[in-house]
Design an enzyme around this catalytic site. Structure first.
Site, PDB file in Angstrom:
ATOM      1  CE  LYS A 134      -3.815  -2.018   2.706  1.00  0.00           C
ATOM      2  NZ  LYS A 134      -4.920  -2.060   1.737  1.00  0.00           N
TER       3      LYS A 134
ATOM      4  N   GLY B  51     -10.986  -2.838   8.616  1.00  0.00           N
ATOM      5  CA  GLY B  51     -10.646  -2.967  10.027  1.00  0.00           C
ATOM      6  C   GLY B  51     -11.839  -3.032  10.961  1.00  0.00           C
TER       7      GLY B  51
ATOM      8  N   GLY C 103      -8.660  -8.357   4.966  1.00  0.00           N
ATOM      9  CA  GLY C 103      -7.645  -7.616   5.701  1.00  0.00           C
ATOM     10  C   GLY C 103      -7.451  -8.177   7.079  1.00  0.00           C
ATOM     11  CB  SER C 104      -8.459  -6.809  10.332  1.00  0.00           C
ATOM     12  OG  SER C 104      -8.141  -5.539   9.797  1.00  0.00           O
TER      13      SER C 104
END
Lengths: 311, 235
Positions: A98, A170, A252-253
């Site tokens: 990123k 997130g 992601g998370s």
């Protein structure tokens, strides 16, 4: 070598005779090869290996997963090049990383490191509150987030070779991911029903270049691959995104903040491939241990919503 | 589509329809489907062993070879796939598909295996990372007409021909190479493996070879198949 200014891949007739790197077709092409796959956030080489063993189609190298960025606050930046190189050495699948929105020097560094895709990401703290990176001139391809069709087309005009709907990173709350993929798909369907005069107005309303708007109306699809991201935490979440028309998913998370990352990662991969088969999705959803606790997007004050970054 | 290509497609569609499977576990399935439909083939997505029933040919698409390998094992598809390929099913593999078809590979992911079928040694990600990906014109002695323009995306490379398993039905021939001579396309019997992606550049001549091989095969067994309750008679 810089990419041609055209937003449409060259046809065979006008393709380069000499080997040409960084063409629109080559940049969009890698995303085509990732279709039907799961791209997983990883923060070190060990997580990258777990992701690869579980069937990730690519990994996203970053210093902190979005849930930790959210919890710890502060400015979130591009990862340390050393960390990215360790991850590149640990796996054979594509490695993405990123850069901050508008931070073209972070993108230059990532290209220099030989990452396979740069994610110009709202998960990091924006470096420019007016401009995104001019992505056409890079050899490395870019993926960008979008909450609606206009935003997606502006990013494609700037040179994005892949779009992901943003969701709300997130959180482990899939509701924003659902909203964004539904919005983009519905806006594409609407364009396909408009007359030529109406398309000029649509381009004005979408704040997107007319040629791209006309192309989407004619083909009924984005000219680049559309993944979805932001809040996907379970195999069922991934399968829902695929049924809503995503070409693949970013997680992601959701994996490495859960109780059994390897098992959950493998389950999400299978649920993505067999998204239309509830028996498979049910089977892989069994006994995965604790899911990411998460935060409800409704409880997030607007300034803390990452999806609102990007313009 | 050019007028010649349109005529070609009409001509193809006048003939008996062949069923071509596209392995659809992950990758650029849609692009292959589009090329095959343009050639008048009936396209079937293959994700389960039952999907292999009645196929006349198979495409192994581009994608991430380690993921396709892993999913093919999880779904119980790998062994029936290997059997069909061994029995002589015409197959076209592009990029990840070439890796899956290779008898031997270098730089594999940990535990990665292949289906096999081509007596070649293939190196995965042989050109480097995505910033080294490129498109170019190829040397293809088998084709008349315009040069084959193709995209190499984190592509593999054929490093050795033959020298591995014995008892193959045909020798490995080179179908395509880079101007510097490196081999990027091979054929052994009715199995074609390409390091690049003709399906993303509108190049349909390799797919045409696959469909023709499938037609030859169905023509050879037409009588037998007609007797075996197939949906349409061929002849």
């Amino acid at each position: 070598m810089s990419a041609p200014a055209s937003t449409t891949p060259a046809t065979s007739a006008d393709a380069a005779q000499e080997p040409a790197a960084g063409t629109v077709r080559v940049k969009r092409g890698l995303a085509e090869m990732l279709k039907g796959g799961v791209i997983m956030d990883v923060v070190d080489a060990e997580q990258a290996r777990i992701a690869q063993d579980a069937g990730a189609v690519a990994v996203m190298a970053l210093e902190r997963v979005p849930a930790d960025i959210r919890a710890q606050g502060g400015v979130a930046r591009m990862s340390d090049p050393q960390l990215i190189e360790q991850i590149q050495q640990a796996v054979t699948i594509p490695v993405m990383a990123k850069a901050r929105i508008g931070h073209f020097v972070e993108a230059q560094i990532l290209q220099e490191l030989g990452v396979d895709y740069v994610d110009e990401s709202e998960v990091l703290s924006p470096a420019d509150h007016a401009h995104h990176i001019a992505k056409q001139d890079f050899t490395v391809p870019f993926v960008c987030g979008a909450t609606n069709l206009g935003e997606a087309l502006r990013r494609i005009a700037e040179g994005a070779a892949m779009i992901r709907s943003k969701g709300e990173a997130g959180t482990g709350d899939v509701s924003e991911a659902t909203r964004h993929i539904r919005t983009i798909r519905a806006e594409i369907r609407r364009l396909a029903s408009l007359t030529e005069e109406e398309l000029y107005v649509a381009a004005k309303e979408l704040q997107a270049p007319y040629p791209l708007v006309a192309e989407v109306a004619a083909t009924g699809t984005l000219p680049v691959v559309l993944f979805t991201a932001g809040g996907i935490a379970t195999p069922a979440d991934a399968a829902m995104m695929m049924q809503l028309g995503a070409d693949g998913v970013f997680v992601g998370s959701g994996i490495f903040t859960s109780g059994d990352p390897a098992k959950r990662a493998a389950a999400i991969v299978q649920a993505t491939t067999f998204h239309d088969d509830p028996a498979v999705v049910a089977d892989v959803s069994r006994g995965l241990g604790k899911a990411m606790v998460g935060i409800s997007v409704a409880d997030l004050p607007a300034p803390h919503r990452l999806a609102e970054r990007g313009w | 589509m050019s007028p010649e290509a349109a005529d070609g497609a009409r001509e193809e569609s006048d003939r008996a329809e062949v069923r071509v499977g596209v392995l659809a576990l992950q990758g650029d399935v849609r692009e292959h489907e589009a090329v095959l439909r343009g050639l008048g083939a009936h396209v079937v997505r293959v994700r389960r062993p039952a999907d292999l029933e009645g196929l006349d040919a198979l495409v192994l698409p581009g994608g991430e070879s380690s993921v396709i390998d892993r999913l093919s094992r999880l779904t119980g598809l790998r062994d029936p796939l290997r059997d069909r390929i061994r029995e002589g099913l015409p197959v076209l593999g592009t990029c990840a598909g070439l890796i899956l078809l290779a008898d031997r590979i270098l730089d594999a992911a940990p535990g990665q295996e292949t289906l096999g079928g081509l007596d070649v040694l293939v190196r995965r990600n042989a050109f480097g990372t995505q910033t080294d990906s490129f498109e170019t014109a190829l040397v293809t002695p088998a084709f008349d007409g315009p040069p084959v323009l193709s995209a190499f995306i984190r592509a593999p490379l054929v490093e050795e021909l033959g020298g591995g398993t014995a008892g193959r039905d045909a020798a490995v021939e080179v179908l395509a190479s880079l101007p510097d001579g490196r081999v990027v396309g091979v054929r052994q019997g009715d199995r074609i493996g390409l390091a690049f992606h003709p399906e993303v550049t509108g190049e349909d001549r390799f797919h045409r070879q696959l469909v023709e091989a499938a037609r030859r095969r169905t023509d050879d067994t037409a009588m037998e198949r007609t007797a075996r309750d197939m949906p349409c008679a061929r002849g």
